[in-house]
Design an enzyme around this catalytic site. Structure first.
Site, PDB file in Angstrom:
ATOM      1  N   TRP A  35     -51.697 -25.788 -15.219  1.00 48.99           N
ATOM      2  CA  TRP A  35     -52.977 -26.090 -14.988  1.00 48.99           C
ATOM      3  C   TRP A  35     -53.224 -27.720 -14.836  1.00 48.99           C
ATOM      4  O   TRP A  35     -53.997 -28.275 -14.554  1.00 48.99           O
ATOM      5  CB  TRP A  35     -53.966 -25.315 -15.637  1.00 48.99           C
ATOM      6  CG  TRP A  35     -54.253 -23.846 -15.102  1.00 48.99           C
ATOM      7  CD1 TRP A  35     -53.840 -22.651 -15.650  1.00 48.99           C
ATOM      8  CD2 TRP A  35     -54.722 -23.615 -13.708  1.00 48.99           C
ATOM      9  NE1 TRP A  35     -53.902 -21.805 -14.888  1.00 48.99           N
ATOM     10  CE2 TRP A  35     -54.595 -22.278 -13.652  1.00 48.99           C
ATOM     11  CE3 TRP A  35     -55.104 -24.181 -12.872  1.00 48.99           C
ATOM     12  CZ2 TRP A  35     -55.143 -21.528 -12.465  1.00 48.99           C
ATOM     13  CZ3 TRP A  35     -55.466 -23.734 -11.492  1.00 48.99           C
ATOM     14  CH2 TRP A  35     -55.498 -22.486 -11.570  1.00 48.99           C
TER      15      TRP A  35
ATOM     16  N   PHE B  87     -59.964 -11.966  -9.468  1.00 46.96           N
ATOM     17  CA  PHE B  87     -59.085 -12.758 -10.261  1.00 46.96           C
ATOM     18  C   PHE B  87     -57.906 -11.975 -10.572  1.00 46.96           C
ATOM     19  O   PHE B  87     -57.745 -10.749 -10.058  1.00 46.96           O
ATOM     20  CB  PHE B  87     -59.983 -13.106 -11.572  1.00 46.96           C
ATOM     21  CG  PHE B  87     -60.551 -14.287 -11.436  1.00 46.96           C
ATOM     22  CD1 PHE B  87     -61.035 -15.184 -10.143  1.00 46.96           C
ATOM     23  CD2 PHE B  87     -60.873 -15.078 -12.456  1.00 46.96           C
ATOM     24  CE1 PHE B  87     -61.465 -16.128 -10.234  1.00 46.96           C
ATOM     25  CE2 PHE B  87     -61.666 -16.344 -12.571  1.00 46.96           C
ATOM     26  CZ  PHE B  87     -61.891 -16.976 -11.340  1.00 46.96           C
TER      27      PHE B  87
ATOM     28  N   MET C  31     -51.655 -21.192  -4.002  1.00 46.15           N
ATOM     29  CA  MET C  31     -51.292 -19.660  -4.937  1.00 46.15           C
ATOM     30  C   MET C  31     -51.372 -20.040  -6.328  1.00 46.15           C
ATOM     31  O   MET C  31     -50.728 -20.986  -6.847  1.00 46.15           O
ATOM     32  CB  MET C  31     -49.834 -19.351  -4.488  1.00 46.15           C
ATOM     33  CG  MET C  31     -49.542 -18.286  -5.159  1.00 46.15           C
ATOM     34  SD  MET C  31     -47.679 -17.630  -4.748  1.00 46.15           S
ATOM     35  CE  MET C  31     -46.733 -18.768  -5.399  1.00 46.15           C
TER      36      MET C  31
ATOM     37  N   GLN D  22     -52.720 -14.453  -6.859  1.00 43.96           N
ATOM     38  CA  GLN D  22     -53.861 -15.307  -6.564  1.00 43.96           C
ATOM     39  C   GLN D  22     -53.957 -16.307  -5.577  1.00 43.96           C
ATOM     40  O   GLN D  22     -52.918 -17.161  -5.359  1.00 43.96           O
ATOM     41  CB  GLN D  22     -54.103 -16.115  -7.965  1.00 43.96           C
ATOM     42  CG  GLN D  22     -54.562 -15.035  -9.468  1.00 43.96           C
ATOM     43  CD  GLN D  22     -56.118 -14.480  -8.987  1.00 43.96           C
ATOM     44  OE1 GLN D  22     -56.982 -15.364  -9.290  1.00 43.96           O
ATOM     45  NE2 GLN D  22     -56.176 -13.465  -8.655  1.00 43.96           N
TER      46      GLN D  22
ATOM     47  N   TRP E  51     -57.335 -24.905  -5.693  1.00 43.92           N
ATOM     48  CA  TRP E  51     -57.987 -23.502  -6.208  1.00 43.92           C
ATOM     49  C   TRP E  51     -59.329 -23.158  -5.600  1.00 43.92           C
ATOM     50  O   TRP E  51     -60.065 -24.251  -5.469  1.00 43.92           O
ATOM     51  CB  TRP E  51     -58.052 -23.472  -7.720  1.00 43.92           C
ATOM     52  CG  TRP E  51     -58.283 -22.127  -8.247  1.00 43.92           C
ATOM     53  CD1 TRP E  51     -57.684 -21.136  -8.662  1.00 43.92           C
ATOM     54  CD2 TRP E  51     -59.655 -21.692  -8.467  1.00 43.92           C
ATOM     55  NE1 TRP E  51     -58.281 -20.044  -9.153  1.00 43.92           N
ATOM     56  CE2 TRP E  51     -59.420 -20.332  -9.056  1.00 43.92           C
ATOM     57  CE3 TRP E  51     -61.114 -22.103  -8.233  1.00 43.92           C
ATOM     58  CZ2 TRP E  51     -60.761 -19.516  -9.414  1.00 43.92           C
ATOM     59  CZ3 TRP E  51     -62.089 -21.367  -8.593  1.00 43.92           C
ATOM     60  CH2 TRP E  51     -61.724 -20.225  -9.076  1.00 43.92           C
TER      61      TRP E  51
ATOM     62  N   GLU F  28     -54.916 -15.871 -21.623  1.00 42.81           N
ATOM     63  CA  GLU F  28     -54.978 -15.306 -20.137  1.00 42.81           C
ATOM     64  C   GLU F  28     -53.729 -14.230 -19.925  1.00 42.81           C
ATOM     65  O   GLU F  28     -52.949 -14.543 -20.667  1.00 42.81           O
ATOM     66  CB  GLU F  28     -55.099 -16.509 -19.155  1.00 42.81           C
ATOM     67  CG  GLU F  28     -56.322 -17.423 -19.687  1.00 42.81           C
ATOM     68  CD  GLU F  28     -56.350 -18.539 -18.354  1.00 42.81           C
ATOM     69  OE1 GLU F  28     -57.430 -18.786 -17.778  1.00 42.81           O
ATOM     70  OE2 GLU F  28     -55.192 -19.260 -17.906  1.00 42.81           O
TER      71      GLU F  28
ATOM     72  N   ASP G 115     -51.276 -17.249 -10.140  1.00 48.19           N
ATOM     73  CA  ASP G 115     -50.740 -16.103 -10.853  1.00 48.19           C
ATOM     74  C   ASP G 115     -50.265 -15.011  -9.957  1.00 48.19           C
ATOM     75  O   ASP G 115     -50.803 -14.737  -8.964  1.00 48.19           O
ATOM     76  CB  ASP G 115     -51.902 -15.432 -11.758  1.00 48.19           C
ATOM     77  CG  ASP G 115     -52.518 -16.367 -12.501  1.00 48.19           C
ATOM     78  OD1 ASP G 115     -52.581 -17.554 -12.591  1.00 48.19           O
ATOM     79  OD2 ASP G 115     -53.630 -15.885 -13.323  1.00 48.19           O
TER      80      ASP G 115
HETATM   81  C1  FRU Z   1     -54.538 -17.945 -14.985  1.00 50.43           C
HETATM   82  C2  FRU Z   1     -56.031 -17.740 -14.465  1.00 50.43           C
HETATM   83  C3  FRU Z   1     -56.632 -16.155 -15.010  1.00 50.43           C
HETATM   84  C4  FRU Z   1     -57.507 -15.979 -13.968  1.00 50.43           C
HETATM   85  C5  FRU Z   1     -56.747 -16.732 -12.708  1.00 50.43           C
HETATM   86  C6  FRU Z   1     -57.941 -17.190 -11.706  1.00 50.43           C
HETATM   87  O1  FRU Z   1     -53.923 -18.860 -14.487  1.00 50.43           O
HETATM   88  O2  FRU Z   1     -56.763 -18.676 -14.998  1.00 50.43           O
HETATM   89  O3  FRU Z   1     -57.069 -16.075 -16.178  1.00 50.43           O
HETATM   90  O4  FRU Z   1     -57.660 -14.500 -13.803  1.00 50.43           O
HETATM   91  O5  FRU Z   1     -56.205 -17.728 -13.021  1.00 50.43           O
HETATM   92  O6  FRU Z   1     -57.299 -17.625 -10.584  1.00 50.43           O
END
Ligand code: FRU
Length: 516
Positions: free
Chosen positions: A321, A110, A52, A70, A78, A236, A54
């Site tokens: 990240w 996304f 998981m 996400q 990811w 972002e 965002d």
């Molecule tokens: C932020 C991000 C967003 C993108 C998503 C992809 O953590 O990089 O910008 O939409 O994660 O999973």
């Protein structure tokens, strides 16, 4: 002292157990994870399994708070993004739902937002049913792999059964791409004054504003931020909302913009701006970034649309990240911050926001110990054979006084929070907190946060789950949110300070699991 505490804890555990068991029935839709794995958060949201990141589509509708996120259902790193889904009535206990949005021919799904289209401006409503509309970024892998720059576009989908089932709009994408490599994370809200939908999304180093009458056709109106705030990484997940300034007859708009890398303590972080928004563009006299949290694990946080009380409620992804893919869990990866209420304040002409767990979080507290009437002596220690990795601890302290709070275990693992008035710094040290070697930056440096020393007594609150510590100073004026992976749970707490009476009103609660 230690014996007294053990006795107190044993009595309380016995007394509190029945209360917790009856309170936590959570309806599960499909076979449940035991939620008892090592490091599994007990009162933060985490997916039953797999990756998981965002929070997405935070919206309230018809008695339900939605949390989309996400999600990659096939691995704990990811991968091709979906929108996972959970719901709650109080944002404390969550119920898992099936995946809401799957990738399609336009790409992966996304981050984005969701709105309640009360007036059926989109025309998606049928038979008086109000549509819930999700607005998200499509990421076309084939385009990215081919080295093109136009692989991120914006799409929409709607639900007529309060989020259970979703239909993608046949006219997708609703916003195409003229060659902007990073072009994503639309946040949409209804702007009362202009009676229009507003979308803000990020384009690498700035925010773009769009306006629409029907959520399908969008007009680009303005840009913000190329020359404002921090630019150490890609922008972002933006957000924008109006808040009253506490104690003043005034309102201001607050913009959140996450950025990775380049946060004050390395990697991912969320900056904010306070200014004006007229339905077309956002302006501010603020030049430098302010940060919502100086911990290393609060990213991509956004706020709920449509909350009935009008409160502004924020959830962030509790990771970074730099090392999100490497943390030592096996069944699932990462969790969300506690939902927090955001408020806006002003001092000597400077605006700042506070973020603090929702009041209803205290419904999970079991009363364990209170020292409100007893003068405390330094060092104050709390030892238990039980875990401190499920506690909410608070006390008052003078922000002019050096202070050190240390959680530790018998393996010598420890995490500390320090007030250093002479340096004007708050510190969070997880360099010896447990497993730290999965990525270099996780435990390398002591985290720092500038603060203004004051004679005033403020509340220090520390909320520790199985693998996280959230520290809130002065009701969320200063915050550190961090993941921790101790090999054994912490069992000792020590607080040290210098002058008599600088620390008072110690309270200690264990927290009921929301999953059992
Ligand atoms: C932020 C991000 C967003 C993108 C998503 C992809 O953590 O990089 O910008 O939409 O994660 O999973």
């Amino acid at each position: 002292m230690a014996r007294l505490w053990l006795l107190l804890i044993a009595v309380c555990l016995f007394a509190c157990k029945e209360k917790s068991n009856s309170e936590i029935a959570v309806e599960k839709e499909y076979p449940a994870s035991p939620y008892s794995e090592k490091f599994r958060p007990q009162f933060h949201f985490s997916p039953q399994e797999k990756w998981m990141n965002d929070p997405n589509g935070l919206v309230y509708h018809d008695g339900v708070y939605h949390l989309f996120y996400q999600y990659y259902p096939d691995d704990i790193v990811w991968g091709p993004m979906h929108w996972g889904h959970a719901v709650s009535q109080d944002m404390i206990r969550w119920e898992h739902k099936p995946i809401a949005l799957y990738p399609d021919e336009h790409g992966l799904i996304f981050s984005g937002s969701a709105v309640v289209d009360e007036k059926n401006t989109s025309g998606f409503g049928e038979n008086g049913k109000i549509p819930l509309v999700a607005i998200f970024t499509y990421h076309l892998m084939e385009g990215e792999k081919a080295g093109r720059k136009d692989f991120q576009t914006q799409g929409i989908a709607y639900s007529l059964d309060n989020g259970k089932t979703w239909t993608k709009y046949e006219g997708n994408p609703v916003i195409g791409n003229d060659g902007i490599k990073d072009f994503r994370d639309p946040k949409v809200f209804w702007h009362e004054d202009s009676e229009k939908w507003i979308m803000l999304l990020v384009a690498g180093d700035h925010v773009k504003f769009y306006v629409s009458d029907n959520l399908k056709e969008w007009q680009h109106k303005s840009d913000f931020g190329k020359d404002k705030g921090a630019h150490g990484g890609v922008w972002e997940c933006p957000d924008l909302f109006k808040l009253p300034v506490q104690g003043f007859d005034e309102e201001q708009w607050v913009m959140l913009v996450s950025m990775n890398p380049g946060a004050p303590n390395k990697g991912s972080g969320t900056q904010y701006f306070v200014g004006e928004f007229d339905g077309i563009s956002f302006t501010t006299s603020q030049e430098d970034a302010k940060w919502i949290d100086y911990g290393m694990d609060n990213y991509a946080g956004v706020t709920y649309n449509n909350v009935p009380t009008g409160d502004r409620i924020f959830i962030g992804w509790m990771s970074n990240w730099n090392y999100a893919r490497n943390t030592p869990t096996e069944v699932w990866r990462s969790s969300m911050t506690l939902p927090r209420k955001i408020s806006l304040h002003k001092k000597e002409g400077e605006y700042f926001i506070k973020n603090i767990p929702l009041e209803q979080f205290s419904s999970l507290q079991n009363t364990m110990g209170e020292f409100s009437s007893v003068p405390l002596k330094s060092p104050f220690t709390l030892e238990t054979e039980l875990s401190l990795n499920n506690t909410d601890i608070s006390f008052t302290a003078k922000l002019s006084e050096p202070l050190e709070v240390v959680y530790s275990n018998e393996n010598g693992e420890k995490v500390s929070f320090l007030i250093r008035p002479e340096e004007g710094m708050l510190l969070l040290d997880r360099t010896q907190s447990g497993i730290i070697d999965f990525e270099e930056s996780f435990g390398k440096e002591v985290q720092k946060q500038p603060f203004v020393p004051e004679e005033r007594e403020v509340e220090i609150r520390l909320i520790m789950d199985a693998s996280s510590l959230e520290v809130f100073v002065d009701e969320g004026k200063y915050v550190f949110t961090n993941q921790l992976f101790p090999k054994d749970v912490y069992t000792q707490l020590e607080i040290d300070w210098e002058s008599d009476n600088a620390v008072q009103n110690f309270t200690y609660h264990t927290i009921t699991s929301i999953w059992k």
